[in-house]
Design a protein around this motif. Structure first.
Motif, PDB file in Angstrom:
ATOM      1  N   ALA A 226      -4.273  10.648   2.155  1.00 37.97           N
ATOM      2  CA  ALA A 226      -5.022   9.704   1.323  1.00 37.97           C
ATOM      3  C   ALA A 226      -4.948   8.294   1.903  1.00 37.97           C
ATOM      4  CB  ALA A 226      -4.493   9.716  -0.111  1.00 37.97           C
ATOM      5  N   LEU A 227      -3.760   7.879   2.324  1.00 40.36           N
ATOM      6  CA  LEU A 227      -3.624   6.551   2.932  1.00 40.36           C
ATOM      7  C   LEU A 227      -4.436   6.453   4.216  1.00 40.36           C
ATOM      8  CD1 LEU A 227       0.167   5.736   2.449  1.00 40.36           C
ATOM      9  CD2 LEU A 227      -1.775   4.831   1.193  1.00 40.36           C
TER      10      LEU A 227
ATOM     11  N   LEU B 289      -7.070   8.154   5.126  1.00 42.18           N
ATOM     12  CA  LEU B 289      -8.503   8.143   4.821  1.00 42.18           C
ATOM     13  C   LEU B 289      -8.958   6.784   4.298  1.00 42.18           C
ATOM     14  CD1 LEU B 289      -8.844  11.620   3.085  1.00 42.18           C
ATOM     15  CD2 LEU B 289      -9.823  10.959   5.292  1.00 42.18           C
ATOM     16  N   GLN B 290      -8.200   6.232   3.359  1.00 42.44           N
ATOM     17  CA  GLN B 290      -8.589   4.960   2.754  1.00 42.44           C
ATOM     18  C   GLN B 290      -8.563   3.818   3.766  1.00 42.44           C
ATOM     19  OE1 GLN B 290      -6.120   4.416  -0.703  1.00 42.44           O
ATOM     20  NE2 GLN B 290      -7.004   6.171  -1.751  1.00 42.44           N
ATOM     21  N   VAL B 291      -7.547   3.785   4.607  1.00 39.65           N
ATOM     22  CA  VAL B 291      -7.430   2.719   5.593  1.00 39.65           C
ATOM     23  C   VAL B 291      -8.560   2.810   6.621  1.00 39.65           C
ATOM     24  CG1 VAL B 291      -5.999   1.876   7.508  1.00 39.65           C
ATOM     25  CG2 VAL B 291      -4.966   2.341   5.270  1.00 39.65           C
TER      26      VAL B 291
ATOM     27  N   ALA C 201     -11.480   4.249   6.229  1.00 42.71           N
ATOM     28  CA  ALA C 201     -12.768   4.008   5.573  1.00 42.71           C
ATOM     29  C   ALA C 201     -13.040   2.520   5.385  1.00 42.71           C
ATOM     30  CB  ALA C 201     -12.813   4.721   4.225  1.00 42.71           C
ATOM     31  N   ALA C 202     -11.998   1.712   5.282  1.00 43.96           N
ATOM     32  CA  ALA C 202     -12.169   0.272   5.094  1.00 43.96           C
ATOM     33  C   ALA C 202     -12.735  -0.408   6.338  1.00 43.96           C
ATOM     34  CB  ALA C 202     -10.845  -0.368   4.698  1.00 43.96           C
TER      35      ALA C 202
ATOM     36  N   LEU D 173       0.828  -1.208   0.000  1.00 45.78           N
ATOM     37  CA  LEU D 173       0.000   0.000   0.000  1.00 45.78           C
ATOM     38  C   LEU D 173       0.863   1.259   0.000  1.00 45.78           C
ATOM     39  CD1 LEU D 173      -2.872   1.331   0.411  1.00 45.78           C
ATOM     40  CD2 LEU D 173      -2.366   1.185   2.861  1.00 45.78           C
TER      41      LEU D 173
END
Length: 106
Positions: free
Chosen positions: A67-68, A70-72, A74-75, A33
């Protein structure tokens, strides 16, 4: 590149996944990632205590770090936070910058 400290605390669902996949597999996923975001993992440790995972990495910029994060989050498998890390030389440079500041009550 700038350095960041990511901390993560697994949710109940995340702990189940970690138990199924194992630490080595999760570390490989995290490394991929970060590398896909143009970064590099410097250190990755699982831990007891306040957080379950600590990652020190380099990323191209704060937008990539955000970004990382947020994405992590959100999962849904972890509650994560990101801290920007500074070198001693960067603190020296910051200490030399004059800013106008008035403390409360003065």
């Amino acid at each position: 590149m700038a350095r960041y400290l990511f901390t993560a605390t697994y949710t109940a669902e995340g702990i189940k996944g970690l138990g199924k996949d194992g630490g080595t597999t999760r570390a490989e996923v995290v490394q991929a990632l970060i590398e896909n975001a143009g970064g590099r993992v410097e250190a990755l440790y699982f831990a007891f205590g306040e957080h379950d995972l600590y990652i020190v990495c380099e990323l191209p910029d704060p937008v990539s770090a955000a970004a990382l994060g947020l994405q992590v989050r959100a999962a849904g498998g972890v509650e994560a936070s990101v801290v920007s890390l500074l070198t001693p030389a960067e603190i020296d440079a910051a200490a030399g910058v004059q800013v106008a500041y008035q403390p409360p009550g003065r």
